[in-house]
Design an enzyme around this catalytic site. Sequence first.
Site, PDB file in Angstrom:
ATOM      1  N   GLU A  90       0.753  -2.682  -5.504  1.00 39.86           N
ATOM      2  CA  GLU A  90       2.178  -2.833  -5.233  1.00 39.86           C
ATOM      3  C   GLU A  90       2.456  -4.125  -4.481  1.00 39.86           C
ATOM      4  OE1 GLU A  90       2.331   0.734  -2.892  1.00 39.86           O
ATOM      5  OE2 GLU A  90       2.492  -0.446  -1.079  1.00 39.86           O
ATOM      6  N   CYS A 103       5.567  -9.632  -0.093  1.00 39.96           N
ATOM      7  CA  CYS A 103       4.341  -9.099   0.505  1.00 39.96           C
ATOM      8  C   CYS A 103       3.398  -8.736  -0.633  1.00 39.96           C
ATOM      9  CB  CYS A 103       4.728  -7.880   1.340  1.00 39.96           C
ATOM     10  SG  CYS A 103       3.327  -7.005   2.007  1.00 39.96           S
ATOM     11  N   CYS A 110      -8.587   0.129  -0.023  1.00 42.55           N
ATOM     12  CA  CYS A 110      -9.076  -0.577   1.165  1.00 42.55           C
ATOM     13  C   CYS A 110     -10.204   0.234   1.763  1.00 42.55           C
ATOM     14  CB  CYS A 110      -7.936  -0.711   2.183  1.00 42.55           C
ATOM     15  SG  CYS A 110      -8.380  -1.685   3.635  1.00 42.55           S
ATOM     16  N   CYS A 114      -7.966   2.559   8.500  1.00 40.89           N
ATOM     17  CA  CYS A 114      -7.228   2.637   9.759  1.00 40.89           C
ATOM     18  C   CYS A 114      -6.538   3.994   9.800  1.00 40.89           C
ATOM     19  CB  CYS A 114      -6.222   1.489   9.855  1.00 40.89           C
ATOM     20  SG  CYS A 114      -7.061  -0.102   9.911  1.00 40.89           S
ATOM     21  N   CYS A 117      -2.877   4.612   8.143  1.00 47.54           N
ATOM     22  CA  CYS A 117      -2.506   3.824   6.959  1.00 47.54           C
ATOM     23  C   CYS A 117      -2.786   4.581   5.662  1.00 47.54           C
ATOM     24  CB  CYS A 117      -3.273   2.504   6.975  1.00 47.54           C
ATOM     25  SG  CYS A 117      -3.015   1.526   5.488  1.00 47.54           S
ATOM     26  N   CYS A 334       2.565   0.237   3.834  1.00 48.20           N
ATOM     27  CA  CYS A 334       1.356  -0.079   3.080  1.00 48.20           C
ATOM     28  C   CYS A 334       0.815   1.098   2.264  1.00 48.20           C
ATOM     29  CB  CYS A 334       0.326  -0.535   4.115  1.00 48.20           C
ATOM     30  SG  CYS A 334      -1.186  -1.105   3.453  1.00 48.20           S
TER      31      CYS A 334
HETATM   32  N1  SAH Z   1      -5.458  -5.033   5.915  1.00 46.99           N
HETATM   33  C1  SAH Z   1      -4.519  -5.930   6.515  1.00 46.99           C
HETATM   34  C2  SAH Z   1      -3.219  -6.093   5.753  1.00 46.99           C
HETATM   35  C3  SAH Z   1      -2.566  -4.876   5.139  1.00 46.99           C
HETATM   36  S1  SAH Z   1      -1.603  -3.792   6.098  1.00 46.99           S
HETATM   37  C4  SAH Z   1      -4.252  -5.523   7.931  1.00 46.99           C
HETATM   38  O1  SAH Z   1      -4.705  -4.472   8.358  1.00 46.99           O
HETATM   39  O2  SAH Z   1      -3.617  -6.283   8.666  1.00 46.99           O
HETATM   40  C5  SAH Z   1      -0.207  -4.673   6.682  1.00 46.99           C
HETATM   41  C6  SAH Z   1       0.317  -4.102   8.002  1.00 46.99           C
HETATM   42  O3  SAH Z   1       0.956  -2.817   7.817  1.00 46.99           O
HETATM   43  C7  SAH Z   1      -0.808  -3.877   9.014  1.00 46.99           C
HETATM   44  O4  SAH Z   1      -0.440  -4.330  10.287  1.00 46.99           O
HETATM   45  C8  SAH Z   1      -0.945  -2.377   8.982  1.00 46.99           C
HETATM   46  O5  SAH Z   1      -1.554  -1.917  10.129  1.00 46.99           O
HETATM   47  C9  SAH Z   1       0.498  -1.923   8.790  1.00 46.99           C
HETATM   48  N2  SAH Z   1       0.646  -0.531   8.336  1.00 46.99           N
HETATM   49  C10 SAH Z   1      -0.196   0.200   7.605  1.00 46.99           C
HETATM   50  N3  SAH Z   1       0.278   1.451   7.409  1.00 46.99           N
HETATM   51  C11 SAH Z   1       1.455   1.508   8.028  1.00 46.99           C
HETATM   52  C12 SAH Z   1       2.450   2.524   8.196  1.00 46.99           C
HETATM   53  N4  SAH Z   1       2.297   3.724   7.680  1.00 46.99           N
HETATM   54  N5  SAH Z   1       3.564   2.216   8.912  1.00 46.99           N
HETATM   55  C13 SAH Z   1       3.744   0.980   9.417  1.00 46.99           C
HETATM   56  N6  SAH Z   1       2.851  -0.015   9.303  1.00 46.99           N
HETATM   57  C14 SAH Z   1       1.716   0.233   8.619  1.00 46.99           C
END
Ligand code: SAH
Length: 347
Positions: A90, A103, A110, A114, A117, A334
């Site tokens: 996406e 974006c 991935c 985290c 996420c 994300c």
């Molecule tokens: N892997 C990279 C980039 C992808 S995520 C990274 O971790 O930075 C892009 C951003 O969205 C990151 O800061 C991530 O922590 C955040 N993110 C992921 N899931 C989210 C959610 N459910 N709500 C808000 N931000 C989120």
Amino acid sequence: MKNNILSFDIDQLTQYFKDIGEASYRVNQVMDWIYKKMVWEFYKMTNLPIKLREKLEEDFYIYIPKVLNKIEEYNTIKVLFQLEDKEIIEAVLISHKNRRTLCVSTQVGCSFRCNFCATGLMGFKRNLSSGEILAQILWAKNFLFERGENLNNVVYMGMGEPLANYEEVIKSIKILNSPIGIGIGAKHISLSTVGLVPQIYKLSKEKIPITLAISLHAPDNELRNVLVPINKKYPLEELLPACWYYSEKMGRRISFEYVLLEEINDTIEMAEKLVNLLKNKPAHVNLIPWNKVSEFPWKRPSILRIKKFEKFLKDKGINVTLRISYGEKIKAGCGQLRGEFIGRKKI
Ligand code: SAH
């Protein structure tokens, strides 16, 4: 076998034209058609000799992924693409005042998991090629072009960890930034990472001073180990010096992303620790209220708590912005749309 020409960088194209006995200015001509004029069929590249168009047709193809779904809400458009091997990724197009930001995803899934996420829940499938990354950008540029608008910024913040797909990501950034490619300035390109320390040092040797964003989310190792597990390998005492090194080399402030989770990392105690970590440093904090993902127990804080956290940082002299995510309803967080779409359509 035909190659996707979008995955060929300037050096590779130069070599190709040399090998087939063509002048080097052909690189500029072909790139101009693809990246500036948005013409993706070789036979339409009318300033090239017919024979050369046929040769290009024989050796290359241009793959722009199929759009499976497009959801528009307020200022955000979320696009679901299907790749050649049927994998799904996406991209999110955000309009703010007169700026258009895309974006992009860099991996299918991935591997970093985290603990808040949605993409992490899918696990890792594969890396995207530079051509697949550029194709998302070309699609958006063309979509905006048809509306009489321009694409201004690109952020590598979609699905996946860009620094875990280093070579392809850099290759795409070089074409994105090049005046004979898409031509977006380094100041208008950002890359977000979980904090892969060796790759941050490597990135500081590249010649393109893009904005580096770090998914910080916690101000101490104890909490960051839980929220961003790769912190156990690259703890804050290694990650932060790498950030300051990048900042010094590139002359850019580091952007720290901080997803707010109620009672977990949004307390004044946590805000104080964050101030101590970033005070008097070339840092900018991006507060992101968490978009709910049902598999996790966390809660998105109330606007009152969010504002209190923001004010505390501001009062202590930290540069901070609150990223209000208009995409919450369409699940622009994300990896969220992909999960839903697959669940619903059973593909
Ligand atoms: N892997 C990279 C980039 C992808 S995520 C990274 O971790 O930075 C892009 C951003 O969205 C990151 O800061 C991530 O922590 C955040 N993110 C992921 N899931 C989210 C959610 N459910 N709500 C808000 N931000 C989120």
